[in-house]
Design an enzyme around this catalytic site. Structure first.
Site, short mmCIF file in Angstrom:
data_model
loop_
_atom_site.label_atom_id
_atom_site.label_comp_id
_atom_site.label_asym_id
_atom_site.label_seq_id
_atom_site.Cartn_x
_atom_site.Cartn_y
_atom_site.Cartn_z
N TYR A 33 0.83 -1.20 0.00
CA TYR A 33 0.00 0.00 0.00
C TYR A 33 0.86 1.25 0.00
O TYR A 33 2.06 1.18 0.26
CB TYR A 33 -0.99 -0.02 1.17
CG TYR A 33 -0.41 0.39 2.51
CD1 TYR A 33 0.49 -0.42 3.18
CD2 TYR A 33 -0.78 1.59 3.11
CE1 TYR A 33 1.01 -0.05 4.41
CE2 TYR A 33 -0.27 1.97 4.34
CZ TYR A 33 0.63 1.14 4.98
OH TYR A 33 1.14 1.51 6.19
N LYS A 149 -2.01 -17.57 15.00
CA LYS A 149 -2.42 -18.01 13.65
C LYS A 149 -3.06 -16.83 12.93
O LYS A 149 -4.27 -16.79 12.70
CB LYS A 149 -3.36 -19.22 13.75
CG LYS A 149 -3.47 -19.99 12.44
CD LYS A 149 -4.06 -21.36 12.67
CE LYS A 149 -4.42 -22.04 11.37
NZ LYS A 149 -3.24 -22.26 10.51
N GLU A 182 9.85 -24.33 11.28
CA GLU A 182 8.64 -25.07 10.88
C GLU A 182 8.48 -24.92 9.37
O GLU A 182 9.23 -24.18 8.74
CB GLU A 182 7.40 -24.55 11.62
CG GLU A 182 7.09 -23.09 11.34
CD GLU A 182 5.86 -22.57 12.08
OE1 GLU A 182 4.91 -23.33 12.27
OE2 GLU A 182 5.87 -21.38 12.43
N LEU A 207 4.18 -21.83 15.16
CA LEU A 207 2.77 -22.10 15.44
C LEU A 207 2.66 -23.47 16.13
O LEU A 207 3.26 -24.45 15.67
CB LEU A 207 1.95 -22.11 14.15
CG LEU A 207 0.44 -22.19 14.38
CD1 LEU A 207 -0.11 -20.88 14.93
CD2 LEU A 207 -0.30 -22.55 13.09
N1 PMP Z 1 2.71 -23.94 10.97
C1 PMP Z 1 2.16 -23.02 10.18
C2 PMP Z 1 2.94 -21.80 9.82
C3 PMP Z 1 0.84 -23.20 9.71
O1 PMP Z 1 0.25 -22.27 8.92
C4 PMP Z 1 0.12 -24.37 10.08
C5 PMP Z 1 -1.32 -24.57 9.67
N2 PMP Z 1 -1.60 -24.57 8.34
C6 PMP Z 1 0.76 -25.33 10.89
C7 PMP Z 1 2.04 -25.07 11.33
C8 PMP Z 1 0.06 -26.62 11.30
O2 PMP Z 1 -0.98 -26.33 12.19
P1 PMP Z 1 -2.29 -27.30 12.30
O3 PMP Z 1 -1.76 -28.67 12.60
O4 PMP Z 1 -3.05 -26.71 13.43
O5 PMP Z 1 -2.99 -27.24 10.98
#
Ligand code: PMP
Length: 287
Positions: A33, A149, A182, A207
């Site tokens: 933006y 999230k 992750e 997450l």
């Molecule tokens: N890490 C990230 C960055 C995610 O976006 C997700 C979910 N899509 C996960 C891990 C896995 O989380 P869940 O098992 O709750 O789907």
């Protein structure tokens, strides 16, 4: 006075102006933006903001389906239609609308272009400036809250796109110590070279996957030992097995990492067993 917003080629009443539910700006924060100050109906620092806009778009590889002249015209027309003498004009450009999926949509998907403008009282601004204002300090956490999230998924989108462009399904993100954090939308696991099941602890900035937690319960019930400890990229490449978990992916075997074959290059026995266990339980307990 009624306000007007420009949305993808049309000037609409502000209260009814909408973007699609699967706009990538809304779903992933996959957009940029700019904001210009308006003085007597004219934009200040015009070139500076326009240059930064094009730089931002270029960095994200978003094509703008408009010439600079047309865009300038839309900004001016939005200011005019909103009768803004002094105020502000906002421009948002997103990667457009497509079925929700992290990688970039098909080439030719038009970006979304949204322009809004509003008046700001010059007198009020002057009165505030005359008195001055207070400031507080806060920790700079940008963006150190991967435990939430959030829809602020731009970095994840760019990681997943890199995976696609390198012929892979998922990207495992690596911290400054060389440890895997992750996946771009999944949690990462290995069966290390000593046969130990490992996944990173959630004290780290990741997450806490629900699939990860559900699988941990199953692992405990099975009496399998789990080492909740980060692993390096090298350890992952030397692992006997590797896999990742997420709603939708369940337990997905990873058979190569950066082109290096994991184990014998086929889904391993522990991964396969965990996938079956997870799917059986998920199906049984689904409500
Ligand atoms: N890490 C990230 C960055 C995610 O976006 C997700 C979910 N899509 C996960 C891990 C896995 O989380 P869940 O098992 O709750 O789907």
């Amino acid at each position: 006075m009624s306000r007007v917003a420009y949305v993808n080629g049309q000037y609409q009443p502000h209260g009814q102006a909408v973007i699609h539910v699967e706009d990538r700006g809304f779903q992933f924060a996959d957009g940029v933006y700019e904001v210009w100050s308006v003085f007597d109906g004219r934009m200040a620092d015009f070139d500076g903001h326009m240059t930064r806009l094009h730089r931002s778009l270029n960095e994200l590889r978003i094509d703008i389906p408009m010439t600079r002249e047309s865009l300038t015209q839309v900004l001016k027309e939005t200011i005019r239609r909103n009768r803004v003498r002094n105020g502000i004009v906002y421009l948002q450009v997103t990667r457009g609308t497509a079925r929700r999926d992290h990688p970039f949509p098909a080439e030719g998907t038009p970006p979304s272009v949204i322009v809004t403008a509003r008046s700001i009282s010059a007198d009020r601004s002057e009165a505030t400036a005359k008195k001055g204002v207070a400031v507080v300090t806060v920790p700079d956490i940008r963006w150190g809250r991967c435990d939430i999230k959030t829809v602020g998924l731009l970095a994840n989108v760019l990681a997943k796109q890199q995976a696609r462009e390198r012929g892979a399904y998922e990207a495992w993100m690596v911290d400054e110590m060389g440890l895997v954090t992750e996946g771009s939308s999944t949690n990462a696991w290995i069966v290390d070279e000593n046969g130990k099941l490992r996944t990173r602890d959630t004290q780290a900035n990741i997450l806490k996957g629900i699939t990860r937690t559900a699988l941990m319960d199953l692992i405990a019930e099975e009496g399998v030992e789990l080492d909740e400890r980060p692993f390096s990229v090298d350890e992952a490449k030397r692992a006997k097995e590797a896999f990742f978990t997420a709603a939708g992916a369940f337990v997905m075997p990873a058979v190569s990492i950066d082109g290096v074959k994991i184990g014998d290059g086929k889904p391993g026995p522990i991964t396969t067993r965990l996938r079956t266990l997870y799917l059986d339980q998920a199906r049984r307990d689904a409500i």
